[in-house]
Scaffold this motif. Structure first.
Motif, PDB file in Angstrom:
ATOM      1  N   UNK A  97     -27.256   8.387   3.913  1.00 38.09           N
ATOM      2  CA  UNK A  97     -28.299   9.002   4.930  1.00 38.09           C
ATOM      3  C   UNK A  97     -27.565  10.172   5.982  1.00 38.09           C
ATOM      4  N   UNK A  98     -28.089  11.278   6.165  1.00 38.58           N
ATOM      5  CA  UNK A  98     -27.397  12.073   7.049  1.00 38.58           C
ATOM      6  C   UNK A  98     -28.554  12.800   7.606  1.00 38.58           C
ATOM      7  N   UNK A  99     -28.444  12.964   8.886  1.00 35.63           N
ATOM      8  CA  UNK A  99     -29.355  13.560   9.757  1.00 35.63           C
ATOM      9  C   UNK A  99     -29.729  14.973   9.075  1.00 35.63           C
ATOM     10  N   UNK A 100     -31.127  15.242   9.276  1.00 35.53           N
ATOM     11  CA  UNK A 100     -31.740  16.292   8.605  1.00 35.53           C
ATOM     12  C   UNK A 100     -30.875  17.735   8.933  1.00 35.53           C
ATOM     13  N   UNK A 101     -30.700  17.895  10.389  1.00 37.34           N
ATOM     14  CA  UNK A 101     -30.117  19.239  10.677  1.00 37.34           C
ATOM     15  C   UNK A 101     -28.799  19.232  10.243  1.00 37.34           C
ATOM     16  N   UNK A 102     -27.951  18.002  10.353  1.00 37.84           N
ATOM     17  CA  UNK A 102     -26.791  18.157   9.971  1.00 37.84           C
ATOM     18  C   UNK A 102     -26.416  18.375   8.559  1.00 37.84           C
ATOM     19  N   UNK A 123     -23.248  10.901  17.837  1.00 40.17           N
ATOM     20  CA  UNK A 123     -22.136  10.149  18.562  1.00 40.17           C
ATOM     21  C   UNK A 123     -22.380   8.672  19.229  1.00 40.17           C
ATOM     22  N   UNK A 124     -21.662   7.864  18.910  1.00 43.17           N
ATOM     23  CA  UNK A 124     -21.852   6.590  19.407  1.00 43.17           C
ATOM     24  C   UNK A 124     -22.743   5.633  18.748  1.00 43.17           C
ATOM     25  N   UNK A 125     -23.077   6.119  17.450  1.00 45.62           N
ATOM     26  CA  UNK A 125     -23.908   5.035  16.568  1.00 45.62           C
ATOM     27  C   UNK A 125     -23.378   5.040  15.195  1.00 45.62           C
ATOM     28  N   UNK A 126     -23.625   4.317  14.310  1.00 43.37           N
ATOM     29  CA  UNK A 126     -23.180   4.177  13.111  1.00 43.37           C
ATOM     30  C   UNK A 126     -22.616   5.302  12.349  1.00 43.37           C
ATOM     31  N   UNK A 127     -23.405   6.357  12.687  1.00 40.15           N
ATOM     32  CA  UNK A 127     -22.943   7.705  12.012  1.00 40.15           C
ATOM     33  C   UNK A 127     -21.687   8.094  12.288  1.00 40.15           C
ATOM     34  N   UNK A 128     -21.200   7.768  13.431  1.00 38.66           N
ATOM     35  CA  UNK A 128     -20.019   8.170  14.015  1.00 38.66           C
ATOM     36  C   UNK A 128     -18.786   7.511  13.068  1.00 38.66           C
ATOM     37  N   UNK A 129     -19.081   6.184  12.457  1.00 38.30           N
ATOM     38  CA  UNK A 129     -18.062   5.472  11.573  1.00 38.30           C
ATOM     39  C   UNK A 129     -17.267   6.341  10.601  1.00 38.30           C
ATOM     40  N   UNK A 132     -14.144  12.126  12.402  1.00 38.87           N
ATOM     41  CA  UNK A 132     -13.222  12.877  13.641  1.00 38.87           C
ATOM     42  C   UNK A 132     -14.357  13.233  14.981  1.00 38.87           C
ATOM     43  N   UNK A 133     -13.899  12.717  15.944  1.00 37.84           N
ATOM     44  CA  UNK A 133     -14.468  12.918  17.088  1.00 37.84           C
ATOM     45  C   UNK A 133     -13.795  14.018  17.998  1.00 37.84           C
ATOM     46  N   UNK A 134     -14.315  15.132  18.195  1.00 39.29           N
ATOM     47  CA  UNK A 134     -13.862  16.350  18.813  1.00 39.29           C
ATOM     48  C   UNK A 134     -14.479  16.530  20.279  1.00 39.29           C
ATOM     49  N   UNK A 135     -13.675  16.570  21.378  1.00 36.76           N
ATOM     50  CA  UNK A 135     -14.335  16.845  22.565  1.00 36.76           C
ATOM     51  C   UNK A 135     -14.138  18.329  22.791  1.00 36.76           C
ATOM     52  N   UNK A 136     -15.312  18.837  23.388  1.00 37.88           N
ATOM     53  CA  UNK A 136     -15.383  20.426  23.690  1.00 37.88           C
ATOM     54  C   UNK A 136     -16.037  20.410  25.297  1.00 37.88           C
ATOM     55  N   UNK A 137     -15.233  20.856  26.004  1.00 38.71           N
ATOM     56  CA  UNK A 137     -15.536  20.827  27.747  1.00 38.71           C
ATOM     57  C   UNK A 137     -16.056  19.524  27.995  1.00 38.71           C
ATOM     58  N   UNK A 138     -15.702  18.724  27.727  1.00 40.13           N
ATOM     59  CA  UNK A 138     -15.955  17.206  28.278  1.00 40.13           C
ATOM     60  C   UNK A 138     -17.104  16.640  27.515  1.00 40.13           C
ATOM     61  N   UNK A 139     -17.621  17.352  26.314  1.00 35.85           N
ATOM     62  CA  UNK A 139     -18.598  16.890  25.645  1.00 35.85           C
ATOM     63  C   UNK A 139     -18.095  16.305  24.133  1.00 35.85           C
ATOM     64  N   UNK A 140     -18.576  15.108  23.765  1.00 38.37           N
ATOM     65  CA  UNK A 140     -18.233  14.772  22.320  1.00 38.37           C
ATOM     66  C   UNK A 140     -18.982  15.198  21.303  1.00 38.37           C
ATOM     67  N   UNK A 143     -17.134  15.965  13.898  1.00 32.78           N
ATOM     68  CA  UNK A 143     -16.831  16.882  12.709  1.00 32.78           C
ATOM     69  C   UNK A 143     -17.406  16.403  11.536  1.00 32.78           C
ATOM     70  N   UNK A 144     -18.525  17.431  11.167  1.00 31.71           N
ATOM     71  CA  UNK A 144     -19.139  16.962   9.718  1.00 31.71           C
ATOM     72  C   UNK A 144     -18.471  18.141   9.165  1.00 31.71           C
ATOM     73  N   UNK A 145     -18.050  17.547   7.901  1.00 33.77           N
ATOM     74  CA  UNK A 145     -17.412  18.742   6.810  1.00 33.77           C
ATOM     75  C   UNK A 145     -18.346  19.116   6.005  1.00 33.77           C
ATOM     76  N   UNK A 146     -18.085  20.335   5.292  1.00 37.38           N
ATOM     77  CA  UNK A 146     -19.013  21.128   4.351  1.00 37.38           C
ATOM     78  C   UNK A 146     -19.369  20.424   3.143  1.00 37.38           C
ATOM     79  N   UNK A 147     -20.465  20.645   2.621  1.00 34.47           N
ATOM     80  CA  UNK A 147     -20.994  19.976   1.278  1.00 34.47           C
ATOM     81  C   UNK A 147     -21.263  20.890   0.334  1.00 34.47           C
TER      82      UNK A 147
END
Length: 215
Positions: A97-102, A123-129, A132-140, A143-147
């Motif tokens: 399962x993948x979020x629709x916008x993602x 971020x912070x859910x099972x989707x994160x498992x 890679x988590x990347x921080x930009x300007x203090x926000x997490x 990284x979702x790869x192309x499909x």
């Protein structure tokens, strides 16, 4: 400038066992049902199918699921097809399962040659498992790869003989982006017209992406 209009038999000959396949549509709207008919008749199996959803047991991607032709589904939701949920719970079929916008952005990223997208969704859910988590300007962000896919099966409302496509109303959904991110693109034309009958300003998928047309 070759003729891209082929028989249904020739079109589905390019879909082989074990392939990864995009199928356009949203709850069956904008889904190339006639191509699904042909895939069921052909009996191609072990497909990894990527789409917004798995339709219904009698409509859309759900028909392939119910006919035991799918080994894995990547979709945004499966709630309208109980058989998908049953197979997921019994282990008969893998479901990601993948979020629709993602999902939409992952496909778009593949079509545009990008290395991925950054999204805060998940971020912070099972989707994160496992991601890679990347921080930009203090926000997490995740990284979702192309499909991408081996084959994209899309549905065009009006298609010219070179493969320029117009999608009517909500049938636009996932079809345009899927057409950019597959090695082979097959479009079912609800209405096939001569070259020049579509105003270039109205083209939604350019012929450069389309390999085969069936009507």
């Amino acid at each position: 400038m070759r003729n891209k209009v082929v028989t249904m038999e020739e079109a589905v000959s390019h879909v082989k066992d074990g392939m990864t396949v995009f199928i356009g549509g949203f709850l069956g709207v904008g889904t190339p049902e006639k191509i699904i008919d042909a895939l069921i008749e052909k009996g191609v199996k072990d497909l990894t199918v990527i789409g917004n959803d798995t339709g219904f047991p009698d409509r859309g991607i759900g028909r392939l699921v119910c006919n035991n032709q799918v080994k894995k589904v990547i979709a945004t939701h499966i709630g309208t097809n109980p058989e998908t949920g049953r197979r997921m719970n019994t282990g008969e079929m893998e479901v990601e399962l993948c979020p629709q916008g993602t999902l939409a952005e992952r496909i778009r990223a593949a079509g545009n040659g990008l290395g991925g997208i950054l999204t805060p969704t998940g971020v912070g859910t099972i989707v994160e498992e496992g991601k890679q988590v990347i921080e930009v300007d203090g926000k997490k962000y995740l990284l979702e790869k192309p499909i991408k896919a081996d084959v994209a099966l899309i549905n065009g409302s009006i298609v010219d003989e070179l493969g320029n496509v117009i999608y009517a109303k909500t049938t636009k959904n996932f079809n345009p982006m899927m057409a950019t991110a597959a090695d082979t693109v097959i479009v079912f034309a609800e209405k096939l017209v001569k070259v020049g009958e579509i105003d270039p300003d109205h083209v939604m998928t350019s012929r450069i992406f389309v390999d085969y047309i069936v009507k």
